[in-house]
Design an enzyme around this catalytic site. Sequence first.
Site, PDB file in Angstrom:
ATOM      1  N   LYS A 142      98.379  76.945  67.637  1.00  0.00           N
ATOM      2  CA  LYS A 142      97.499  77.107  66.469  1.00  0.00           C
ATOM      3  C   LYS A 142      96.973  78.533  66.481  1.00  0.00           C
ATOM      4  O   LYS A 142      96.823  79.146  67.546  1.00  0.00           O
ATOM      5  CB  LYS A 142      96.318  76.133  66.598  1.00  0.00           C
ATOM      6  N   GLY A 176      89.113  69.908  49.614  1.00  0.00           N
ATOM      7  CA  GLY A 176      90.108  70.990  49.634  1.00  0.00           C
ATOM      8  C   GLY A 176      91.492  70.441  49.341  1.00  0.00           C
ATOM      9  O   GLY A 176      91.643  69.447  48.619  1.00  0.00           O
TER      10      GLY A 176
HETATM   11  P1  NAD Z   1      90.950  73.445  52.773  1.00  0.00           P
HETATM   12  O1  NAD Z   1      90.476  74.763  53.259  1.00  0.00           O
HETATM   13  O2  NAD Z   1      91.842  73.398  51.601  1.00  0.00           O
HETATM   14  O3  NAD Z   1      89.702  72.494  52.469  1.00  0.00           O
HETATM   15  C1  NAD Z   1      88.683  72.229  53.370  1.00  0.00           C
HETATM   16  C2  NAD Z   1      87.464  71.922  52.528  1.00  0.00           C
HETATM   17  O4  NAD Z   1      86.429  71.417  53.369  1.00  0.00           O
HETATM   18  C3  NAD Z   1      86.890  73.146  51.811  1.00  0.00           C
HETATM   19  O5  NAD Z   1      86.837  72.888  50.418  1.00  0.00           O
HETATM   20  C4  NAD Z   1      85.506  73.309  52.423  1.00  0.00           C
HETATM   21  O6  NAD Z   1      84.552  73.803  51.507  1.00  0.00           O
HETATM   22  C5  NAD Z   1      85.199  71.884  52.838  1.00  0.00           C
HETATM   23  N1  NAD Z   1      84.174  71.741  53.858  1.00  0.00           N
HETATM   24  C6  NAD Z   1      84.022  72.437  55.021  1.00  0.00           C
HETATM   25  N2  NAD Z   1      82.938  71.975  55.688  1.00  0.00           N
HETATM   26  C7  NAD Z   1      82.409  70.976  54.924  1.00  0.00           C
HETATM   27  C8  NAD Z   1      81.305  70.097  55.081  1.00  0.00           C
HETATM   28  N3  NAD Z   1      80.510  70.150  56.146  1.00  0.00           N
HETATM   29  N4  NAD Z   1      81.070  69.177  54.116  1.00  0.00           N
HETATM   30  C9  NAD Z   1      81.856  69.101  53.027  1.00  0.00           C
HETATM   31  N5  NAD Z   1      82.922  69.906  52.825  1.00  0.00           N
HETATM   32  C10 NAD Z   1      83.189  70.824  53.767  1.00  0.00           C
HETATM   33  O7  NAD Z   1      91.620  72.728  54.051  1.00  0.00           O
HETATM   34  P2  NAD Z   1      92.643  71.503  54.045  1.00  0.00           P
HETATM   35  O8  NAD Z   1      94.008  72.040  54.128  1.00  0.00           O
HETATM   36  O9  NAD Z   1      92.274  70.543  52.972  1.00  0.00           O
HETATM   37  O10 NAD Z   1      92.333  70.852  55.470  1.00  0.00           O
HETATM   38  C11 NAD Z   1      91.260  69.926  55.646  1.00  0.00           C
HETATM   39  C12 NAD Z   1      91.319  69.356  57.066  1.00  0.00           C
HETATM   40  O11 NAD Z   1      92.576  68.713  57.288  1.00  0.00           O
HETATM   41  C13 NAD Z   1      91.198  70.419  58.173  1.00  0.00           C
HETATM   42  O12 NAD Z   1      90.530  69.869  59.278  1.00  0.00           O
HETATM   43  C14 NAD Z   1      92.648  70.698  58.545  1.00  0.00           C
HETATM   44  O13 NAD Z   1      92.790  71.198  59.862  1.00  0.00           O
HETATM   45  C15 NAD Z   1      93.219  69.297  58.424  1.00  0.00           C
HETATM   46  N6  NAD Z   1      94.663  69.272  58.218  1.00  0.00           N
HETATM   47  C16 NAD Z   1      95.202  69.900  57.130  1.00  0.00           C
HETATM   48  C17 NAD Z   1      96.576  69.822  56.933  1.00  0.00           C
HETATM   49  C18 NAD Z   1      97.225  70.439  55.706  1.00  0.00           C
HETATM   50  O14 NAD Z   1      98.395  70.131  55.438  1.00  0.00           O
HETATM   51  N7  NAD Z   1      96.527  71.261  54.932  1.00  0.00           N
HETATM   52  C19 NAD Z   1      97.386  69.150  57.861  1.00  0.00           C
HETATM   53  C20 NAD Z   1      96.793  68.500  58.943  1.00  0.00           C
HETATM   54  C21 NAD Z   1      95.421  68.579  59.111  1.00  0.00           C
END
Ligand code: NAD
Length: 353
Positions: free
Chosen positions: A80, A183
């Site tokens: 990562k 997100g």
């Molecule tokens: P993203 O950046 O698109 O969205 C994350 C969202 O979380 C943002 O809109 C942010 O404002 C919000 N956020 C952060 N802290 C917050 C809080 N305390 N309360 C409410 N909202 C909050 O990221 P993503 O791609 O949607 O990823 C979200 C999670 O899923 C992360 O933990 C990421 O590691 C995990 N993940 C993502 C993927 C992927 O394909 N994108 C794959 C596996 C795991």
Amino acid sequence: MAAFDNPAFDNHERVVFCSDEASGLKAIIAIHSTALGPAAGGCRLWGYDSDDAALTDALRLSQGMSYKNALAGLKFGGGKAVIIKDGDFGGSELLYEKFGEFVEQLNGDYVTAEDVGMTVDIMQTIARRTKHVSGLPKKGGHAGGDPSPKTSWGIFKGIEAAVRFKLGRDSVDGLTVAIQGAGHVGYYLSKYLSSAGAQIIIADLDEQRARRICDEFGAKAAGLDEILYQPVDVLAPCALGAILTEDSIPRLRTQIVAGGANNQLAFDADGQRLVDAGILYAPDYVINGGGIINVSCEYYGDVDDDEVLAQVAAIGPRLTGIFEAAEANGKPTNEIADTMAKEIIATATASPD
Ligand code: NAD
């Protein structure tokens, strides 16, 4: 910043600190294991409270990727990257190109892709300097592009499996799901759940993102401090990690925790706390493996979308197996999943080919 003494250090093979003064790049690439193949895992762009917090995140997330990739049956080890977004962060093309150069220097031992704060456009910029990048725009029906729709599809299938196991119901129709984070993952998960008849409650730091989900899918908005504690059937954390703690778990009002955020448990012992509270927990790195399955299909070759979806849908039965083993052995689900992942990695380490 002591790496070896960091509580999240788990015999990581390599930790690379990347710095480029001209562009302002400060990044950490953590390679936890390459026993099963190149260490793959997304790159996170985030404003950390300290460099130590960034290192801890990279160490924990890369270990989680080793376990995630092992249990998904992928030819990937775990890695990562985090890019530190500090006060005067510019986010220029030069910065992302420099990051690509650092990835390239690792000669394929680390494969990057999207995580929090990243976009397909940024991946394209990184790809100018390295071929070890996935999550690039797909060509006609093939694996690739933003992995989050596949991540969310896997979470949706995982929620269905959890609902079947815990509530004895065949569908999410009529259930209420609270989603923390609107997100990429939260958006697509809301879409799949609402098409299947679930009511959504949503919260995000970014109000516009939450509002979009309310407008498009009829979701209700909740406050940032309230979203975890809504009376719901399923809580789906889809923001950042360490939200399931000694303090938060007794206040949860859900029967199931099943969401996409990485590292949801603050500590392993929080898995037992969830059991004690009568809550079924879908281990995060199992339920959110859809994106990395998509990345693997893209990185290794010519796989069409239907095949990717079939591989992602296998997350449901995989979780059911973990739920059953946890019940049969009287152990928390996170412990069962960790044991399974460690065994796969240990076997590959013992007999590399
Ligand atoms: P993203 O950046 O698109 O969205 C994350 C969202 O979380 C943002 O809109 C942010 O404002 C919000 N956020 C952060 N802290 C917050 C809080 N305390 N309360 C409410 N909202 C909050 O990221 P993503 O791609 O949607 O990823 C979200 C999670 O899923 C992360 O933990 C990421 O590691 C995990 N993940 C993502 C993927 C992927 O394909 N994108 C794959 C596996 C795991």
